[in-house]
Scaffold this active site. Structure first.
Site, short mmCIF file in Angstrom:
data_model
loop_
_atom_site.label_atom_id
_atom_site.label_comp_id
_atom_site.label_asym_id
_atom_site.label_seq_id
_atom_site.Cartn_x
_atom_site.Cartn_y
_atom_site.Cartn_z
N ARG A 40 0.82 -1.22 0.00
CA ARG A 40 0.00 0.00 0.00
C ARG A 40 0.86 1.27 0.00
NH1 ARG A 40 -3.33 2.97 4.38
NH2 ARG A 40 -5.22 3.70 3.30
N ILE B 98 -7.14 7.83 -0.47
CA ILE B 98 -7.07 6.38 -0.57
C ILE B 98 -7.88 5.85 0.61
CG2 ILE B 98 -4.88 6.32 0.71
CD1 ILE B 98 -4.09 3.85 -0.88
N SER B 99 -8.80 4.94 0.36
CA SER B 99 -9.72 4.47 1.40
C SER B 99 -8.98 3.73 2.51
CB SER B 99 -10.79 3.55 0.80
OG SER B 99 -11.61 4.25 -0.09
N ALA B 100 -9.60 3.69 3.70
CA ALA B 100 -9.06 2.92 4.81
C ALA B 100 -8.98 1.45 4.41
CB ALA B 100 -9.94 3.10 6.04
#
Length: 216
Positions: free
Chosen positions: A33, A59-61
């Site tokens: 990530r 950027i999503s969790a």
């Protein structure tokens, strides 16, 4: 250090039931990530929180990414459309899951983000399975339709009609629906000319901008 933190995050996602699909956990444990984040954010890569990637986008969790991938039930050989490439992280995970013989088309309206994501995906070895397109994602990508799965990573006021039309019979379309302040994650499943909806819980995403979304 990042590998240890990644492993600890994946274990938390599994233990607390955010992700149940073994292949999704494998994908999230394999794809770095941190490589999809700006340099000043990389130390936060494995905190379970959304992070800024610039241009007003995030950027999503990780738990949300995992939950969405779980719900989509991606399998090798599937053809997938993603609306909202962002950093390219979500597209990389989907690419991992649809290999071999699958394909992910991901559409980003902000050229700088799309170009950056394309470079990251190619550098990490996903150039053969993920194609980045710079366009208005609310219109879908008709030339490669129909799609087995469609994922929208921004909140729409309603389901964009082009996306419904480009979904394969039996396919799944996952997207956040609602206002800019209150949204629900919704799964739309196509059965011929019928579209069935299932609400999966409250979420918070940036707005989907475009002809069939919100106006900028």
């Amino acid at each position: 250090m990042h590998e240890d933190e990644r492993g600890q995050l994946i274990e938390r996602l599994r233990r607390y039931g955010y992700v149940t699909d073994r292949k999704v956990l494998e994908a999230m444990g394999s794809v770095p990530r941190e490589e999809f984040l700006p340099a000043d954010q990389r130390r936060l890569a494995y905190q379970d929180t959304p992070l800024s990637i610039g241009k007003g986008q995030t950027i999503s969790a990780p738990h949300m990414v995992g939950m969405m991938l779980d719900a989509l039930e991606l399998r090798p050989g599937m053809k997938v459309l993603e609306i909202g490439t962002g950093s390219g992280y979500h597209a990389s995970l989907m690419g991992y899951l649809v290999r071999p013989n699958g394909r992910v088309y991901t559409v980003e309206r902000i050229e700088e983000l799309g170009t950056s994501a394309r470079g990251t995906l190619e550098r990490l070895g996903f150039g053969d399975v993920v194609e980045v397109v710079i366009a208005d994602g609310t219109e879908g990508l008709k030339e490669h339709a129909p799609y087995d799965r469609i994922l929208v990573t921004a909140a729409a006021p309603s389901v964009p009609q082009p996306l419904k039309e480009q979904l394969a019979d039996g396919g799944r379309l996952l997207l956040p629906l609602g206002t800019r302040a209150m949204q629900e994650l919704v799964m739309v499943t196509r059965h011929g000319d019928e579209y069935r909806r299932q609400e999966l819980g409250g979420v918070m995403f940036v707005p989907l901008i475009g002809k069939h979304g919100y106006r900028d």
